[in-house]
Design a protein around this motif. Structure first.
Motif, PDB file in Angstrom:
ATOM      1  N   LYS A  14     -18.688 -39.618  -1.081  1.00 26.99           N
ATOM      2  CA  LYS A  14     -18.039 -38.393  -1.811  1.00 26.99           C
ATOM      3  C   LYS A  14     -18.502 -38.516  -3.241  1.00 26.99           C
ATOM      4  CE  LYS A  14     -13.332 -36.427  -2.737  1.00 26.99           C
ATOM      5  NZ  LYS A  14     -11.913 -36.658  -2.518  1.00 26.99           N
ATOM      6  N   LEU A  15     -19.261 -37.222  -3.333  1.00 31.70           N
ATOM      7  CA  LEU A  15     -19.803 -36.852  -4.848  1.00 31.70           C
ATOM      8  C   LEU A  15     -18.814 -35.966  -5.342  1.00 31.70           C
ATOM      9  CD1 LEU A  15     -23.512 -36.144  -4.584  1.00 31.70           C
ATOM     10  CD2 LEU A  15     -22.472 -37.999  -5.756  1.00 31.70           C
ATOM     11  N   THR A  16     -18.474 -36.441  -6.856  1.00 31.29           N
ATOM     12  CA  THR A  16     -17.647 -35.217  -7.632  1.00 31.29           C
ATOM     13  C   THR A  16     -18.722 -35.124  -8.628  1.00 31.29           C
ATOM     14  OG1 THR A  16     -15.494 -36.681  -7.107  1.00 31.29           O
ATOM     15  CG2 THR A  16     -15.835 -35.047  -9.119  1.00 31.29           C
ATOM     16  N   VAL A  17     -18.847 -33.696  -8.770  1.00 30.54           N
ATOM     17  CA  VAL A  17     -19.882 -33.178  -9.669  1.00 30.54           C
ATOM     18  C   VAL A  17     -18.990 -31.878 -10.837  1.00 30.54           C
ATOM     19  CG1 VAL A  17     -21.976 -31.859  -9.959  1.00 30.54           C
ATOM     20  CG2 VAL A  17     -21.594 -33.293  -7.805  1.00 30.54           C
ATOM     21  N   LYS A  18     -19.404 -32.321 -11.802  1.00 34.71           N
ATOM     22  CA  LYS A  18     -18.794 -31.227 -12.975  1.00 34.71           C
ATOM     23  C   LYS A  18     -19.864 -30.660 -13.833  1.00 34.71           C
ATOM     24  CE  LYS A  18     -14.554 -33.864 -13.624  1.00 34.71           C
ATOM     25  NZ  LYS A  18     -13.466 -34.528 -14.474  1.00 34.71           N
ATOM     26  N   PHE A  19     -19.778 -29.356 -13.890  1.00 34.39           N
ATOM     27  CA  PHE A  19     -21.058 -28.675 -14.792  1.00 34.39           C
ATOM     28  C   PHE A  19     -20.167 -27.734 -15.751  1.00 34.39           C
ATOM     29  CE2 PHE A  19     -20.955 -26.346 -10.835  1.00 34.39           C
ATOM     30  CZ  PHE A  19     -20.747 -25.208 -11.064  1.00 34.39           C
ATOM     31  N   THR A  74     -26.964 -27.883  -8.312  1.00 29.64           N
ATOM     32  CA  THR A  74     -26.495 -29.125  -9.023  1.00 29.64           C
ATOM     33  C   THR A  74     -26.509 -30.320  -7.899  1.00 29.64           C
ATOM     34  OG1 THR A  74     -24.573 -28.457  -8.540  1.00 29.64           O
ATOM     35  CG2 THR A  74     -25.216 -27.943 -10.851  1.00 29.64           C
ATOM     36  N   LEU A  75     -26.127 -29.841  -6.818  1.00 28.02           N
ATOM     37  CA  LEU A  75     -25.869 -31.157  -5.694  1.00 28.02           C
ATOM     38  C   LEU A  75     -27.251 -31.548  -5.565  1.00 28.02           C
ATOM     39  CD1 LEU A  75     -24.290 -32.308  -3.635  1.00 28.02           C
ATOM     40  CD2 LEU A  75     -24.391 -30.600  -2.057  1.00 28.02           C
ATOM     41  N   ARG A  76     -28.277 -30.981  -5.417  1.00 27.61           N
ATOM     42  CA  ARG A  76     -29.505 -31.390  -4.986  1.00 27.61           C
ATOM     43  C   ARG A  76     -30.128 -32.405  -6.164  1.00 27.61           C
ATOM     44  NH1 ARG A  76     -30.461 -26.250  -3.109  1.00 27.61           N
ATOM     45  NH2 ARG A  76     -31.415 -25.405  -4.984  1.00 27.61           N
ATOM     46  N   GLU A  77     -29.377 -31.881  -7.433  1.00 26.20           N
ATOM     47  CA  GLU A  77     -29.835 -32.732  -8.745  1.00 26.20           C
ATOM     48  C   GLU A  77     -28.991 -34.093  -8.944  1.00 26.20           C
ATOM     49  OE1 GLU A  77     -28.708 -30.017 -11.921  1.00 26.20           O
ATOM     50  OE2 GLU A  77     -30.552 -28.917 -11.789  1.00 26.20           O
ATOM     51  N   ALA A  78     -27.624 -33.878  -8.397  1.00 27.88           N
ATOM     52  CA  ALA A  78     -26.746 -35.183  -8.240  1.00 27.88           C
ATOM     53  C   ALA A  78     -27.345 -36.019  -7.170  1.00 27.88           C
ATOM     54  CB  ALA A  78     -25.566 -34.616  -7.990  1.00 27.88           C
ATOM     55  N   VAL A  79     -27.713 -35.389  -6.116  1.00 31.12           N
ATOM     56  CA  VAL A  79     -28.371 -36.381  -4.883  1.00 31.12           C
ATOM     57  C   VAL A  79     -29.343 -37.249  -5.272  1.00 31.12           C
ATOM     58  CG1 VAL A  79     -29.335 -36.383  -2.752  1.00 31.12           C
ATOM     59  CG2 VAL A  79     -27.138 -35.081  -2.925  1.00 31.12           C
ATOM     60  N   ILE A 103     -16.498 -26.846 -14.313  1.00 27.14           N
ATOM     61  CA  ILE A 103     -16.065 -26.254 -13.092  1.00 27.14           C
ATOM     62  C   ILE A 103     -16.431 -27.626 -12.012  1.00 27.14           C
ATOM     63  CG2 ILE A 103     -16.947 -25.049 -10.577  1.00 27.14           C
ATOM     64  CD1 ILE A 103     -17.582 -22.591 -12.465  1.00 27.14           C
ATOM     65  N   THR A 104     -15.406 -27.985 -11.276  1.00 26.05           N
ATOM     66  CA  THR A 104     -15.599 -29.288 -10.495  1.00 26.05           C
ATOM     67  C   THR A 104     -15.437 -28.927  -9.141  1.00 26.05           C
ATOM     68  OG1 THR A 104     -14.267 -30.375 -11.974  1.00 26.05           O
ATOM     69  CG2 THR A 104     -14.451 -31.580 -10.016  1.00 26.05           C
ATOM     70  N   TYR A 105     -16.456 -29.861  -8.452  1.00 27.11           N
ATOM     71  CA  TYR A 105     -16.480 -29.719  -6.808  1.00 27.11           C
ATOM     72  C   TYR A 105     -16.534 -31.072  -6.239  1.00 27.11           C
ATOM     73  CZ  TYR A 105     -21.697 -29.805  -7.027  1.00 27.11           C
ATOM     74  OH  TYR A 105     -23.043 -29.930  -6.887  1.00 27.11           O
ATOM     75  N   THR A 106     -16.182 -31.122  -4.871  1.00 30.49           N
ATOM     76  CA  THR A 106     -16.853 -32.321  -4.543  1.00 30.49           C
ATOM     77  C   THR A 106     -17.555 -32.050  -3.039  1.00 30.49           C
ATOM     78  OG1 THR A 106     -14.666 -32.369  -3.042  1.00 30.49           O
ATOM     79  CG2 THR A 106     -14.421 -33.563  -4.948  1.00 30.49           C
TER      80      THR A 106
END
Length: 430
Positions: A14-19, A74-79, A103-106
């Motif tokens: 589970k990735l939590t990403v904030k930008f 951002t998901l591609r960058e995070a992965v 803005i936050t998403y999981t």
């Protein structure tokens, strides 16, 4: 951008990403401005639509598109930053609303497992080897003759290879089939269409002959009221027809696309077809054996549940009529086999990656040509594959699996198993 990773299962992450919300708002503004220059609305000149009108009419749509694009980016960058290898598209959850300037998403997804050292040297592989002989060619020609045979009615007792049309009624205890009258059927004696006892009862009989005899029905007979029982069967022979096989001559060869009727060309074409089928079947058997040995050697490997579920669904779907969804119990029953297939597929993919195997373009072209040759217009089939990325990708995957199987066989404890054409193409189940 801030990223955190949580392990929620053996392979589930589970990735939590904030930008920054500012990144989002600036892109929304830029897109609104671009639309102001290009959009056409009744009552406004091109390029003169007020920003407020654009925001009112298209604001929600633009914000949704920008949010989707930013999540993807951002998901591609995070992965990539976390060195993760997702198996499938993640399940994304977000309100899309800025909080504290962010803005936050999981994103929840399964990842590729950690592979152990794949040592194939200890795998015992039997590589099937066979060739097409002249006898195989003659046998196939006889099969082609039988497929184009005709039947002439004769006034004699029936014998092997004759077509017999008959009417019958079977009685077992209190059960009669059919309930009234007689059922009509027909079969070529000795062809295996009917069971042996029925063939024997119909052999040596002439047209219009009526008789009654006991017949033992096999346990797997389609009528459960007769299956495994001895019934008293009443017969009436309607007609007996003798088979007439076509002569292998120029006219016969023309039936198979040999325009000039040259029999040597015809036999060469038969050989080519048999060799193509044999090659494909040998490869399929080797690949199946490699897959089985790999999955057995690594049966404890953790594999993504989503892949097992998908494969189990595909296996179960093959057992129900086309277009129908398989029931849950059937999918569940297919899960063990699906797991083995997934393990094998993942290991073969990892071998290709580790050994840096490159797609053999020559082999790919040969495979495509072999597929196309089975159609009336091969060039259109080749064109279809070349224009359809999904079809071509599937073919490329199959070719790469072939290459992996050959690599494994070359590096495993492999012995050749010499077989005849029939043993390869028509194996007898144990």
């Amino acid at each position: 951008m801030q990223v955190s990773v949580e392990n929620v299962g053996k392979l589930e992450r589970k990735l939590t990403v904030k930008f920054p919300a500012e990144r989002f708002e600036s892109q929304v503004s830029a897109r609104i401005a671009e639309m102001g220059r290009t959009v056409r609305l009744k009552g406004f000149r091109p390029g003169k639509v007020p920003t407020a009108v654009i925001q009112q009419r298209f604001g929600a749509q633009v914000r949704g598109e920008v949010l989707s694009d930013l999540i993807g980016t951002t998901l591609r960058e995070a992965v990539e930053k976390e060195n993760l290898r997702p198996i499938a598209n993640p399940a994304v959850d977000t309100t899309g609303n800025p909080e504290n300037g962010e803005i936050t998403y999981t994103a929840t997804f399964e990842i590729m497992p950690e592979f152990p050292e794949i040592d194939v040297a200890g795998l015992d592989i039997k590589r099937p080897v066979a060739e097409v002989t002249d006898a195989d060619i003659e046998k196939m020609i006889e099969t082609l003759r039988a497929q184009r045979r005709s039947f002439d009615e004769v006034d004699r007792a029936s014998a092997d290879s004759d077509f017999v049309m008959f009417e019958y009624a079977a009685v077992a205890g209190d059960y009669r089939f059919p309930a009234e009258g007689l059922e009509r059927a027909g079969s070529v004696l000795g062809s295996g269409t009917l069971f042996k006892a029925l063939d024997e009862a119909l052999t040596g009989r002439k047209a219009d002959e009526e008789f009654e005899t006991d017949v033992e029905f096999p346990a797997d007979f389609r009528n459960e009221n007769l299956a495994g029982k001895t019934a008293k069967v009443t017969f009436k022979i309607v007609k007996v027809q003798e088979q007439k096989l076509p002569t292998v001559d120029a006219e016969f060869a023309k039936l198979f696309g040999i325009v000039d009727g040259d029999l040597e060309k015809f036999r060469k074409e038969v050989r080519n077809n048999l060799e193509r089928e044999l090659k494909a079947t040998l490869m399929a058997r080797l690949k199946s054996q490699v897959a089985e040995k790999l999955s057995e050697a690594h049966e404890s490997l953790d594999v993504p549940n989503i892949m097992v579920q998908s494969e189990a669904h595909n296996l179960a779907a093959g057992s129900v009529p086309r277009g129908q969804q398989p029931p849950p119990q059937l999918i569940e029953a297919a899960a063990p086999m699906a797991r083995k297939r997934v393990i094998a597929g993942l290991l073969m993919g990892e071998i290709a990656r580790k050994q840096e195997l490159k797609l053999d373009r020559t082999r790919l072209a040969e495979q495509l040509a072999a597929i196309a040759s089975t159609y009336e217009e091969p060039e259109k089939v080749i064109e279809l594959y070349n224009s359809d990325p999904q079809l071509m990708s599937g073919l490329q995957n199959r070719v790469m699996e072939d290459q992996v199987a050959l690599w494994v066989a070359d590096h495993a404890n492999t012995t050749d198993e010499n077989l005849s054409f029939d043993e390869v193409m028509r194996p007898v189940s144990a």
